[in-house]
Design an enzyme around this catalytic site. Structure first.
Site, PDB file in Angstrom:
ATOM      1  N   LYS A  95       0.838  -1.203   0.000  1.00 53.42           N
ATOM      2  CA  LYS A  95       0.000   0.000   0.000  1.00 53.42           C
ATOM      3  C   LYS A  95       0.870   1.248   0.000  1.00 53.42           C
ATOM      4  CE  LYS A  95      -3.986  -1.766   2.630  1.00 53.42           C
ATOM      5  NZ  LYS A  95      -5.009  -1.560   1.596  1.00 53.42           N
ATOM      6  N   ARG A 124     -10.402 -11.471   1.869  1.00 52.62           N
ATOM      7  CA  ARG A 124     -11.188 -12.595   1.325  1.00 52.62           C
ATOM      8  C   ARG A 124     -10.414 -13.903   1.430  1.00 52.62           C
ATOM      9  NH1 ARG A 124     -11.527  -9.334  -4.225  1.00 52.62           N
ATOM     10  NH2 ARG A 124     -11.233  -7.661  -2.710  1.00 52.62           N
TER      11      ARG A 124
HETATM   12  N1  BES Z   1      -8.194  -3.662   4.401  1.00 56.44           N
HETATM   13  C1  BES Z   1      -8.351  -3.258   3.055  1.00 56.44           C
HETATM   14  C2  BES Z   1      -9.665  -2.524   2.816  1.00 56.44           C
HETATM   15  C3  BES Z   1      -9.696  -1.090   3.264  1.00 56.44           C
HETATM   16  C4  BES Z   1      -9.055  -0.114   2.524  1.00 56.44           C
HETATM   17  C5  BES Z   1     -10.390  -0.742   4.370  1.00 56.44           C
HETATM   18  C6  BES Z   1      -9.120   1.198   2.937  1.00 56.44           C
HETATM   19  C7  BES Z   1     -10.464   0.576   4.776  1.00 56.44           C
HETATM   20  C8  BES Z   1      -9.823   1.549   4.057  1.00 56.44           C
HETATM   21  C9  BES Z   1      -8.350  -4.485   2.143  1.00 56.44           C
HETATM   22  O1  BES Z   1      -7.562  -5.540   2.555  1.00 56.44           O
HETATM   23  C10 BES Z   1      -7.826  -4.026   0.838  1.00 56.44           C
HETATM   24  O2  BES Z   1      -6.687  -3.656   0.779  1.00 56.44           O
HETATM   25  N2  BES Z   1      -8.651  -4.037  -0.181  1.00 56.44           N
HETATM   26  C11 BES Z   1      -8.280  -3.577  -1.464  1.00 56.44           C
HETATM   27  C12 BES Z   1      -8.823  -4.561  -2.475  1.00 56.44           C
HETATM   28  C13 BES Z   1      -8.253  -4.396  -3.842  1.00 56.44           C
HETATM   29  C14 BES Z   1      -6.788  -4.764  -3.854  1.00 56.44           C
HETATM   30  C15 BES Z   1      -9.011  -5.284  -4.792  1.00 56.44           C
HETATM   31  C16 BES Z   1      -8.883  -2.197  -1.662  1.00 56.44           C
HETATM   32  O3  BES Z   1      -9.981  -1.931  -1.177  1.00 56.44           O
HETATM   33  O4  BES Z   1      -8.210  -1.362  -2.281  1.00 56.44           O
HETATM   34 MN    MN Z   2      -5.545  -5.339   1.931  1.00 55.49          MN
END
Ligand code: BES
Ligand code: MN
Ligand code: ZN
Length: 496
Positions: free
Chosen positions: A278, A352
């Site tokens: 990230k 997931r």
């Molecule tokens: N934990 C995150 C989701 C999230 C992101 C929660 C920002 C709260 C704020 C999750 O694991 C994630 O990173 N999801 C990605 C999915 C994508 C890679 C398909 C997302 O939401 O960007």
């Molecule tokens: Mn994630």
């Protein structure tokens, strides 16, 4: 803070703080009339002069009022009569809660707001809500600060009502308090930094709850998970030095044969994104990626406090998601416990991956239904904002039940579609499915992925990425969706 319920006249009640509600225009309600008369018409005069703001939740403080028996009278604005509804009532209770918990130290407050009539809501509902909102306002975080919070505000709250159905209202107070206690645990676990709140810490918390409330807790480690074939869950844990934990809690308040409700909470104690790292901005907030897990633990605290007569299983797959020499790489293919293979195209779509094995594990309990709770996608915040949690389900009746519980508890959820057409996004050339879909509808494709592991039972998914914590100056966990989950379990326990 202690809570009690009493029937009585507010103008005769001796207390440090007395709280009444009033519209900024229009007629006074029952409690306000009684106080007004005892004070020689003072309340009506102030309102006629426009001293009470039209904004619901605005407070007017009167010190040492004559004719009644309190040191301070708080008049909470309910807004204009024509605009009055649940939101205005909640705003008023919320403002009172803040004032009671942050003001100078006092012994006692008496609150009369539960008698204010709202269409479709009874006194028991109002008492439960008011208790929960006031108790929750007393939460403060100081676990990792060297200066501890000084105790402030009132130590005792009496909910004063003219309603005489006291047993029912006592239950409502107990529920409100127990839900707030559950929320406090959820908020504390979520707020704790990831170097304290590790998978092992979550497991220890579950064990402590089990000891305190006498339910069985099983902690599976990496080896146990390997034996069970949880290749998907373990693929997320590969980059981390923190050992993963797979937590299973068995609350048995129902008859032995009652099918359990199963709650599954995403327990990523820190989500760096893994090799699909990230960006740095606000990455600290990814300590909140275990809010699903924390809400399951909080809900189990409430269950234990209330001793609800139903069976509930809690499952928490807990791990960090880190980059590292052993970490899963984009393109890696893993085999889930269900036997289905997954091409991991993005290691940041890890929620997931841990949930699918937990959802397969849930089958062994022959569940009445399964609800998973997860900070699953940033996309849900784009779709719904931060007001409701996102809800997707393979059973519309279960979805409706949860939406209703959200509305009733004030901890709302909104249903999104889970149509077959969305499944196409998960196609992979090298495995049974990919772990990400295209750019659009990201929350739905995430739920579609989970749907492939939940065919054996009724299932609903709550995406709480937008509701479980707030960012900015007031950064902190909200304790949601504990109120929704508790409302759901209380409802199910009555049906038993
Ligand atoms: N934990 C995150 C989701 C999230 C992101 C929660 C920002 C709260 C704020 C999750 O694991 C994630 O990173 N999801 C990605 C999915 C994508 C890679 C398909 C997302 O939401 O960007
Ligand atoms: Mn994630
Ligand atoms: Zn995540």
């Amino acid at each position: 803070m202690q809570f009690t319920i009493k029937t009585g006249s507010p103008e005769k009640h001796k207390t440090g703080i007395l709280v009444i509600g009033a519209h900024s225009d229009g007629k006074l309600g029952q409690a306000a009339i009684a106080v007004d008369q005892a004070c020689g018409g003072l309340i009506a005069r102030l309102i006629a002069r426009g001293e009470l703001d039209h904004k619901a939740g605005a407070l007017l403080n009167l010190h040492d009022p004559e004719g009644i028996h309190c040191e301070r009278l708080i008049i909470a604005s309910l807004g204009k009569e024509a605009d009055f509804g649940e939101k205005a009532w909640r705003d008023a209770v919320g403002a009172v809660a803040k004032s009671l918990t942050t003001g100078p130290v006092r012994q006692a407050a008496a609150v009369t707001l539960a008698d204010i009539e709202l269409p479709g809501r009874d006194t028991a509902w109002a008492v439960q809500q008011a208790t929960r909102i006031i108790a929750d306002a007393g939460y403060g975080y100081d676990a990792t600060k060297s200066k501890k919070i000084e105790s402030k505000g009132v130590s005792e709250v009496t909910l004063l009502t003219i309603n005489k159905a006291l047993t029912e209202l006592k239950t409502a107070v107990a529920q409100g308090k127990a839900i707030a206690d559950g929320m406090a645990l959820t908020r504390e676990l979520a707020n704790l930094p990831a170097n304290v709140c590790t998978p092992s810490y979550l497991a220890e918390t579950a064990q402590l709850l089990g000891t305190q409330y006498k339910f069985k807790v099983e902690i599976l480690d990496r080896k146990d998970a390997e034996k069970l074939g949880m290749g998907s869950f373990l693929s997320v844990a590969r980059g981390s030095h923190e050992p993963p934990r797979f937590i299973v809690m068995h609350y048995k308040g129902g008859k032995p044969k009652d099918k359990p409700v199963v709650l599954v909470g995403k327990g990523i104690t820190f989500d760096t994104g893994g090799i699909s790292l990230k960006p740095g901005a606000e990455m600290d907030e990814m300590k909140y990626d275990m809010c699903g897990a924390a809400s399951v633990l909080g809900t189990f605290k409430t269950l234990g406090e209330l001793g609800l007569p139903l069976n509930v299983v809690g499952i928490i797959p807990a791990t960090e998601n880190m980059p590292g020499g052993g970490a899963t790489k984009p393109g890696d293919v893993v085999t889930s416990m269900s036997g289905q293979t997954i091409e991991i195209l993005n290691t940041d779509a890890e929620g997931r991956l841990v949930l699918c094995d937990a959802l397969t594990y849930a089958e062994r309990f022959d569940p009445a239904c399964v609800v998973d709770i997860a900070t699953l996608t940033g996309a849900i915040i784009i779709a719904l904002g931060k007001i409701p949690s996102g809800l997707m389900a393979n059973d519309d009746e279960l979805a409706r039940e949860l939406v209703d519980c959200g509305t009733r508890s004030g901890d709302r959820a909104w249903q999104m579609p889970l149509w077959e057409e969305y499944q196409e996004g998960l196609k992979s050339n090298f495995a049974d499915m990919a772990n990400i879909g295209g750019r659009f509808g990201g929350s739905i494709t995430a739920a579609c992925f989970l749907a492939r592991y939940t065919k054996a039972y009724k299932w609903a998914h709550l995406d709480i990425a937008g509701t479980s914590w707030v960012s900015g100056d007031a950064k902190g966990a909200t304790g949601r969706p504990v109120p929704l989950l508790c409302e759901f379990l209380i409802g199910r326990s009555k049906a038993n």
